[in-house]
Design a protein around this motif. Structure first.
Motif, PDB file in Angstrom:
ATOM      1  N   ARG B  89       0.811  -1.203   0.000  1.00 49.85           N
ATOM      2  CA  ARG B  89       0.000   0.000   0.000  1.00 49.85           C
ATOM      3  C   ARG B  89       0.853   1.265   0.000  1.00 49.85           C
ATOM      4  O   ARG B  89       1.823   1.378   0.731  1.00 49.85           O
ATOM      5  N   SER B 147     -10.587   4.910  -1.656  1.00 50.68           N
ATOM      6  CA  SER B 147     -10.217   4.439  -0.318  1.00 50.68           C
ATOM      7  C   SER B 147      -9.104   3.412  -0.459  1.00 50.68           C
ATOM      8  O   SER B 147      -8.802   2.946  -1.561  1.00 50.68           O
ATOM      9  N   GLY B 148      -8.485   3.046   0.651  1.00 48.49           N
ATOM     10  CA  GLY B 148      -7.378   2.091   0.619  1.00 48.49           C
ATOM     11  C   GLY B 148      -7.750   0.787  -0.066  1.00 48.49           C
ATOM     12  O   GLY B 148      -7.034   0.289  -0.932  1.00 48.49           O
ATOM     13  N   GLY B 149      -8.916   0.251   0.299  1.00 46.11           N
ATOM     14  CA  GLY B 149      -9.344  -1.014  -0.276  1.00 46.11           C
ATOM     15  C   GLY B 149      -9.675  -0.888  -1.757  1.00 46.11           C
ATOM     16  O   GLY B 149      -9.382  -1.787  -2.554  1.00 46.11           O
ATOM     17  N   GLN B 152      -6.469  -0.650  -3.702  1.00 45.67           N
ATOM     18  CA  GLN B 152      -5.894  -1.989  -3.757  1.00 45.67           C
ATOM     19  C   GLN B 152      -6.545  -2.797  -4.873  1.00 45.67           C
ATOM     20  O   GLN B 152      -5.859  -3.475  -5.647  1.00 45.67           O
ATOM     21  N   LEU B 173      -3.566  -6.673   2.527  1.00 52.71           N
ATOM     22  CA  LEU B 173      -4.567  -6.550   3.583  1.00 52.71           C
ATOM     23  C   LEU B 173      -4.134  -5.620   4.707  1.00 52.71           C
ATOM     24  O   LEU B 173      -4.947  -5.231   5.535  1.00 52.71           O
ATOM     25  N   SER B 175      -3.255  -2.483   6.876  1.00 53.08           N
ATOM     26  CA  SER B 175      -3.882  -1.163   7.045  1.00 53.08           C
ATOM     27  C   SER B 175      -5.259  -1.050   6.374  1.00 53.08           C
ATOM     28  O   SER B 175      -5.678   0.025   6.011  1.00 53.08           O
ATOM     29  N   LEU B 176      -5.919  -2.188   6.189  1.00 50.51           N
ATOM     30  CA  LEU B 176      -7.328  -2.136   5.755  1.00 50.51           C
ATOM     31  C   LEU B 176      -8.204  -2.559   6.933  1.00 50.51           C
ATOM     32  O   LEU B 176      -7.794  -3.379   7.748  1.00 50.51           O
ATOM     33  N   ASP B 177      -9.421  -2.000   6.980  1.00 49.55           N
ATOM     34  CA  ASP B 177     -10.319  -2.480   8.027  1.00 49.55           C
ATOM     35  C   ASP B 177     -10.797  -3.886   7.650  1.00 49.55           C
ATOM     36  O   ASP B 177     -10.630  -4.324   6.505  1.00 49.55           O
ATOM     37  N   SER B 180     -13.039  -4.325   4.429  1.00 46.38           N
ATOM     38  CA  SER B 180     -12.330  -4.081   3.174  1.00 46.38           C
ATOM     39  C   SER B 180     -11.356  -5.214   2.891  1.00 46.38           C
ATOM     40  O   SER B 180     -11.210  -5.662   1.745  1.00 46.38           O
ATOM     41  N   ALA B 181     -10.686  -5.707   3.952  1.00 47.45           N
ATOM     42  CA  ALA B 181      -9.728  -6.791   3.767  1.00 47.45           C
ATOM     43  C   ALA B 181     -10.464  -8.032   3.254  1.00 47.45           C
ATOM     44  O   ALA B 181     -10.001  -8.715   2.334  1.00 47.45           O
TER      45      ALA B 181
END
Lengths: 292, 273, 264
Positions: B89, B147-149, B152, B173, B175-177, B180-181
């Motif tokens: 990430r 968002s991060g997810g 990704q 995965l 730093s994903l909640d 999202s993971a």
């Protein structure tokens, strides 16, 4: 004398110095604007800034040697750009080393300019190199500027996709077999040309304004990369044109018949458009979020 | 060392690593790695921090030159870049003039010279790739504002659009909640099922992968063991790998590996949240 | 070696006094500049203050006053945008506009070219007794502020989170640091020039931080290198009449790379 003469002074089309300034300025702006977008996206503002600064050393040296300033700018830019690209990897140390070397290059520039003012009659050469003077650009430089701008744009067009790839996701680009460092070096070549052209046009220590002002504004406003490049080129040309127009008008402004420097207007317009771009963006986001 | 793609080995193998070693200065970060991955397998690369998981993945992606040994992609039949790599990430500048579509497009033809002239086929491929990661409708979204997810998954689409034999994901995965993971795991699993892509996914927490992964590569101190969860996550196997006593705890379908020196939470499967 | 007048001429005495003062505060402030990795700030503030000096020259005010005003303004400006995204771009554009403004002042004020040159690259013959007094006042204030805030600043530079946990007013310390930089800049520019003041704030301190084993040792080295560079530069500038900024930047480069070599 009517009021509109303050904003549209008479004789702007007939003046040969203005004519050269238009063409030279446009050529320089096209290269600076397009290259600038990648400078902003890659976070290389400081490099662009340093290239303009050290250009003054080359220009002053060229002046002493009796060669055209443009070639001095380019030579100094090429040496500096090459060393920045190949030197140091530890970011913090590199900042300090770059800074100390850059300061020394400026010191050298001080010496050269001092010698210029002692041994030649060009007492305003230091000012012209540091702060630029688009109205005094020689018409004979136009073919060289045309060639250089075309070269910079051609490099950019050729490496456009790999450059964008290694700017956005460098590791992925490398895993796909793109020679990321080589692409970076090719881009550095285009950056050197654009930065030194800007240094010639608006002055070594002011050139950052033309290189990154329009580009940062465009990058902020556009959503797709191609659009950002086109918009930046347009904004840079507009920046230079507005600068020339205002400088020409300022002949009638106080203190009358002195004329304010073009480069001053270029820097102010550049800062102004960046601030305005930020404002527009903020308003746009507010409106969009308010509409939901 | 050589990276070769040969045809004569078993056709089912997607990846063959023999005697792989990677050294930084004079320290061996990876040493004597030997393993084979079959086509279409979903493999988790598990291990504590600093064990060499990411180094292994980056070496497979061609970002790090092995100091010794061989890496082969037999199923790729000589394709130059048979892997799709999804990096760890990172943050994109929110103001970047780049849409999700542009990022995926770079995966398609970013290695070519010049500009990409828009054409219908190119656009369709990009949208297809985004649909595979459940991001239909996000094509024109600014990449920096995902968002991060979501970012990704766009990067997974960027890797998929080049039609890779292997998909390599570095800590997708972290730093994903949890939700999202889980989405990322589901997307990767579905893609590997539908397209027959071999997946190697680095993570320090194996639990989200338990339902989907076929086998795992357990990396500790530059050494690696491959096998199913039941074969590898065993006290005797891990004791040998770690070089000291560890405990394997199974609680409510979750696995925790707890050792004296890794009680701080570095151990694979040890919960961080 | 030591031509007549080196220590006896009035303007040379001014140069020695002002030069030593700015070398000391350059070494001190530079110590924090290097520690905090704030090289760009040290670069930007003296440059932006150039417009102030140019404006002061136009209206016939003391250049130190103009320098100080613009140095503080630019430092506060940098502080206010430093939390925004892409503050590098904004800083660079504001910097260019400030220099452009200086250009404007000089043009419409018809400032004599050697005076411009002195502002940009420094000039030892141009330091008046009035300037010396101003430089000394600014230097004393800078040193006092520095001494008072040394430990909190050090802690905050090395580990900002710990400082915050101790209840320090981090934002205030940040502003104090920027004020120290602007004070140093205002004092330095009349002597070594707006474009080269940067080297005196970074070179000696970088060399000092390489050689020093503790903060105080690094600080001592930093000041020693600064004073030595400046004394050598004043002497050589008097011998050759070349711009002093050239020598200062040259010696700073030399000491920095010498320190790196020794350490290796």
């Amino acid at each position: 004398m009517t009021w509109y003469q303050y904003i549209w002074a008479p004789g702007i089309w007939g003046n040969p110095a203005v004519h050269t300034a238009w063409t030279a300025g446009t050529l320089v702006a096209l290269a600076s604007g397009t290259v600038g977008v990648f400078v902003v996206m890659r976070g290389q503002s400081f490099t662009g800034h340093a290239l303009g600064d050290v250009g003054s050393t080359g220009a002053a040296g060229a002046f002493l040697a009796g060669v055209g300033a443009l070639w001095g700018f380019l030579a100094a830019g090429a040496v500096t750009g090459g060393s920045i690209e190949w030197l140091g990897r530890r970011v913090r140390e590199r900042d300090i080393a770059t800074g100390v070397v850059m300061a020394f290059m400026l010191g050298l520039s001080a010496l050269f300019l001092y010698l210029v003012s002692i041994y030649t009659n060009a007492s305003n050469a230091p000012m012209a190199i540091l702060f630029g003077s688009l109205f005094t650009v020689s018409p004979s430089l136009q073919p060289a500027l045309l060639g250089l701008s075309i070269a910079a744009l051609a490099i950019l067009a050729l490496i456009y996709r790999p450059l964008l790839f290694s700017t956005a996701t460098p590791e992925v680009a490398q895993s796909r077999g793109i020679p990321v460092r080589l692409v970076g070096l090719a881009f550095m070549l285009a950056l050197v040309v654009a930065a030194e052209e800007a240094a010639l046009a608006v002055g070594a220590i002011l050139s950052t304004a033309l290189l990154i002002g329009p580009a940062a504004t465009a990058a902020r406003m556009a959503r797709r990369p191609g659009m950002a490049v086109l918009l930046a080129a347009g904004l840079a040309v507009g920046n230079i044109w507005l600068g020339i127009l205002l400088a020409y008008d300022s002949y009638w402004w106080p203190p009358i018949h002195t004329g304010w420097p073009v480069s001053f207007f270029v820097t102010v317009v550049s800062l102004g458009m960046y601030a305005a771009g930020g404002l527009i963006q903020r308003v746009r986001t507010t409106v969009r979020e308010g509409g939901r | 060392m050589k990276i070769e793609q040969t045809v004569q080995t078993t056709p089912q193998a997607a990846l063959e690593i023999t005697d792989l070693g990677v050294a930084y200065e004079s320290t061996w970060v990876l040493d004597h790695i030997d393993l084979t991955v079959k086509q279409g397998e979903f493999i988790g690369i598990i291990g504590p921090n600093g064990a060499g998981k990411s180094t292994l993945l980056k070496t497979l992606a061609g970002l790090i030159r092995p100091s010794r040994g061989e890496i082969r992609f037999p199923a790729a039949r000589g394709r130059r870049h048979p892997v799709g790599y999804v990096p760890q990430r990172f943050d994109l500048d929110p103001d970047l003039p780049l849409r999700a579509r542009d990022l995926v497009g770079l995966g398609l033809d970013g290695h070519r010279w010049g500009f990409a002239w828009p054409n219908a086929q190119r656009g369709r491929k990009i949208e297809q790739a985004l649909a595979q990661v459940d991001l239909t409708g996000f094509a024109d979204h600014p990449a920096g504002k995902l968002s991060g997810g979501q970012l990704q998954r766009v990067l997974i689409a960027q890797a998929l659009v080049s039609d890779p034999e292997l998909l390599l994901l570095d800590e997708p995965l972290s730093s994903l909640d949890l939700a999202s993971a889980q989405t990322v795991v589901d997307v990767v699993h579905r893609v590997s099922q539908n397209l027959g892509v071999t997946v190697l996914l680095v993570t320090h927490d194996m639990n989200p992968l338990l339902p989907v992964m076929d086998r795992l590569i357990y990396v500790v101190n530059g050494q690696a063991v491959i096998g199913t969860v039941d074969q590898v996550v065993q006290k005797d196997v891990l004791d040998k790998l770690y070089g000291y006593d560890v405990e394997v705890l199974r609680l409510h379908g979750r696995i925790l590996v707890v050792g004296d020196e890794t009680a701080s939470g570095d151990a694979a499967g040890f919960e961080h949240r | 070696m030591f031509p007549p007048g080196l220590f006896t001429l009035q303007f040379m005495q001014n140069a020695w006094i002002a030069g030593t003062a700015i070398a000391i505060i350059g070494g001190i402030v530079g110590f924090f500049v290097v520690l905090r990795g704030a090289t760009f700030v040290a670069h930007a503030v003296p440059r932006a203050s150039f417009a102030g000096a140019a404006g002061a020259a136009v209206v016939g005010q003391s250049s130190v006053l103009g320098l100080g005003t613009f140095a503080v303004l630019s430092a506060l400006g940098i502080a206010s945008i430093s939390r925004e995204r892409r503050h590098g771009v904004a800083t660079a554009l504001i910097l260019a506009a400030a220099l452009g403004l200086g250009d404007l002042f000089l043009t419409i004020g018809h400032v004599y070219a050697p005076a411009v040159f002195a502002l940009l690259f420094g000039q030892i013959v141009g330091i008046s007794t009035h300037d010396v007094r101003a430089v000394l006042i600014v230097s004393v204030i800078t040193v006092v502020l520095f001494a008072a805030a040394f430990r909190p600043l050090l802690l905050q530079s090395v580990s900002p989170h710990v400082a915050e946990a101790h209840g320090f007013w981090t934002r205030g310390l940040e502003i104090l640091f920027l004020l120290l930089v602007s004070g140093a800049a205002a004092a330095m520019v009349p002597v070594v020039g707006a474009l080269l003041a940067f080297s005196l704030m970074v070179g000696p301190a970088a060399a000092g931080s390489i050689l020093g084993k503790s903060p105080l040792q690094a600080l001592a080295w930093s000041v020693a290198f600064g004073v030595l560079s400046l004394w050598l530069s004043v002497w050589l500038a008097y011998l050759t009449f070349w711009p002093i900024g050239f020598y200062v930047s040259g010696f700073c480069l030399l000491f920095y790379f010498a320190a790196r070599l020794i350490k290796r």
